[in-house]
Motif scaffolding. Structure first.
Motif, mmCIF file in Angstrom:
data_model
loop_
_atom_site.group_PDB
_atom_site.id
_atom_site.type_symbol
_atom_site.label_atom_id
_atom_site.label_comp_id
_atom_site.label_asym_id
_atom_site.label_seq_id
_atom_site.Cartn_x
_atom_site.Cartn_y
_atom_site.Cartn_z
ATOM 1 N N ALA A 109 0.822 -1.204 0.000
ATOM 2 C CA ALA A 109 0.000 0.000 0.000
ATOM 3 C C ALA A 109 0.860 1.261 0.000
ATOM 4 N N ALA A 110 1.913 1.260 0.808
ATOM 5 C CA ALA A 110 2.813 2.408 0.839
ATOM 6 C C ALA A 110 3.474 2.619 -0.523
ATOM 7 N N HIS A 111 3.840 1.529 -1.180
ATOM 8 C CA HIS A 111 4.446 1.610 -2.513
ATOM 9 C C HIS A 111 3.441 2.123 -3.542
ATOM 10 N N PHE A 112 2.197 1.673 -3.454
ATOM 11 C CA PHE A 112 1.176 2.083 -4.421
ATOM 12 C C PHE A 112 0.686 3.507 -4.185
ATOM 13 N N GLY A 113 0.712 3.954 -2.921
ATOM 14 C CA GLY A 113 0.191 5.269 -2.593
ATOM 15 C C GLY A 113 -1.245 5.251 -2.131
ATOM 16 N N THR A 114 -1.608 4.252 -1.340
ATOM 17 C CA THR A 114 -2.971 4.149 -0.835
ATOM 18 C C THR A 114 -2.929 3.581 0.583
ATOM 19 N N ALA A 115 -4.105 3.379 1.191
ATOM 20 C CA ALA A 115 -4.180 2.859 2.555
ATOM 21 C C ALA A 115 -4.180 1.330 2.552
ATOM 22 N N PRO A 116 -3.623 0.694 3.589
ATOM 23 C CA PRO A 116 -3.533 -0.777 3.610
ATOM 24 C C PRO A 116 -4.878 -1.483 3.517
ATOM 25 N N HIS A 117 -5.962 -0.898 4.065
ATOM 26 C CA HIS A 117 -7.239 -1.622 4.036
ATOM 27 C C HIS A 117 -7.860 -1.646 2.649
ATOM 28 N N TYR A 118 -7.235 -0.969 1.692
ATOM 29 C CA TYR A 118 -7.696 -1.035 0.303
ATOM 30 C C TYR A 118 -6.902 -2.060 -0.519
ATOM 31 N N VAL A 119 -6.005 -2.790 0.113
ATOM 32 C CA VAL A 119 -5.089 -3.676 -0.620
ATOM 33 C C VAL A 119 -5.284 -5.126 -0.184
ATOM 34 N N CYS A 120 -5.458 -6.019 -1.160
ATOM 35 C CA CYS A 120 -5.628 -7.452 -0.899
ATOM 36 C C CYS A 120 -4.628 -8.234 -1.745
ATOM 37 N N ALA A 121 -3.776 -9.009 -1.090
ATOM 38 C CA ALA A 121 -2.798 -9.827 -1.805
ATOM 39 C C ALA A 121 -3.480 -11.032 -2.448
ATOM 40 N N VAL A 122 -3.063 -11.356 -3.668
ATOM 41 C CA VAL A 122 -3.604 -12.500 -4.407
ATOM 42 C C VAL A 122 -2.433 -13.254 -5.042
ATOM 43 N N PRO A 123 -2.631 -14.535 -5.361
ATOM 44 C CA PRO A 123 -1.540 -15.325 -5.966
ATOM 45 C C PRO A 123 -1.393 -15.042 -7.460
ATOM 46 N N GLY A 124 -1.082 -13.807 -7.794
ATOM 47 C CA GLY A 124 -0.961 -13.379 -9.181
ATOM 48 C C GLY A 124 -2.113 -12.474 -9.563
ATOM 49 N N SER A 125 -1.819 -11.383 -10.282
ATOM 50 C CA SER A 125 -2.862 -10.415 -10.630
ATOM 51 C C SER A 125 -3.906 -11.004 -11.575
ATOM 52 N N GLU A 126 -3.521 -11.992 -12.383
ATOM 53 C CA GLU A 126 -4.507 -12.592 -13.289
ATOM 54 C C GLU A 126 -5.608 -13.305 -12.506
ATOM 55 N N ILE A 127 -5.247 -14.009 -11.441
ATOM 56 C CA ILE A 127 -6.263 -14.647 -10.603
ATOM 57 C C ILE A 127 -7.141 -13.583 -9.960
ATOM 58 N N GLY A 128 -6.536 -12.479 -9.545
ATOM 59 C CA GLY A 128 -7.326 -11.386 -9.007
ATOM 60 C C GLY A 128 -8.342 -10.870 -10.003
#
Length: 320
Positions: free
Chosen positions: A65-84
């Motif tokens: 989230a810090a790298h993207f420029g947003t808050a942590p509660h807006y970020v969900c880790a997934v096993p690859g962006s395609e699966i997301g």
């Protein structure tokens, strides 16, 4: 031309079988993945005995989230962006427009996918999916103009790490119908880690987390991703290095009459009447590039990654 090479990049084993170049090492320029991987992955100790801890996952999402420029509660880790992408398509449901040409998987996400041109996107209603920067042509879109539409806006930012300022992550909020997809492996050169992120409001992330379950990503992905996103010195230096290497690649291509018609720091797209012949000529020299079945004049090349690899590409281009 075999679908293995036109569906996604990286079909190296299929190329080896087909072109039969013996023991000669291949140069894979087909994927758009950073040829310089983040070096810390070799030194991080991974606890393979234990399941990933919830606190460690939260720490990864905070670092991202810090790298993207947003808050942590807006970020969900997934096993690859395609699966997301595919899971979010299931959650939202229905049909959607997607900006074409783009990443080929985009045409499979929803029950019904309707392609539109970039200039038509702002006039669509309902869910809209696009890539920014676009793959394979690197085109940039002002996503702020598209947020005024009615419906969800889904933005695949798989290549956004190269240029931080283009990301829409700061615009994600509880009220915005905006969802972003981020890839870890492309910029950090660690595609095998299979780590990505969905960035969006809790109304979307809550059902996504329920689908993913208790351990959505591996202990290795958590450890490597957390450390890499916090390595600000490497990130900034790599952005500058990729820009320099991309310009150097442009010089080599121009020397052989090939100008990039689309670009991103991690790849160049060229357009030529003999794209298929050029693909096969390079493949016979054990250099794999990315052709496109629906765009026979296109060929995409990733960065060679070293002076030796660049010289090898230049030599293959010269002997046509």
């Amino acid at each position: 031309m075999t679908p293995d090479w036109t569906w996604h990049g990286g079909a190296l084993e299929a190329a080896k079988r087909h072109f039969g170049t013996g023991d000669r090492p291949w140069l894979d320029l087909s994927t758009g993945i950073n040829p310089h991987r983040w070096p810390g992955s070799d030194t991080i100790a991974i606890d393979w005995h234990r399941l990933p801890e919830r606190e460690a996952l939260a720490d990864l999402e905070a670092a991202a989230a810090a790298h993207f420029g947003t808050a942590p509660h807006y970020v969900c880790a997934v096993p690859g962006s395609e699966i997301g992408l595919r899971l979010v398509g299931q959650i939202i449901g229905g049909s959607a427009h997607y900006v074409a040409p783009s990443y080929r998987t985009h045409g499979e996400i929803f029950a019904k996918m309707i392609p539109v041109g970039r200039s038509e996107a702002k006039d669509t209603e309902g869910t809209l999916l696009l890539a920014n920067p676009n793959n394979p042509d690197g085109c940039l879109t002002d996503t702020g103009q598209l947020q005024a539409r009615k419906g969800w806006l889904l933005v695949d930012e798989a290549f956004a790490d190269c240029t931080r300022a283009i990301s829409a992550a700061p615009k994600v909020s509880d009220d915005a119908r905006l969802i972003l997809f981020r890839s870890f492996g492309k910029f950090f050169g660690l595609a095998g880690v299979r780590l990505g992120f969905v960035v969006g409001p809790p109304v979307l992330l809550d059902p996504l987390r329920a689908l993913l379950g208790a351990w959505p990503v591996s202990a290795a992905a958590i450890a490597i991703g957390t450390a890499a996103y916090r390595d600000r010195r490497w990130i900034e230096a790599m952005r500058a290095q990729l820009d320099h290497e991309a310009v150097t690649l442009d010089t080599v291509l121009l020397r052989h009459g090939l100008a990039a018609t689309g670009d991103c720091p991690l790849f160049r797209l060229i357009e030529t009447d003999n794209a298929r012949g050029l693909f096969e000529r390079l493949a016979h020299a054990a250099i794999l590039t990315r052709p496109f079945a629906d765009q026979p004049r296109w060929l995409r090349l990733g960065l060679p990654g070293s002076d030796e690899a660049l010289a090898r590409l230049a030599g293959a281009l010269a002997h046509g």
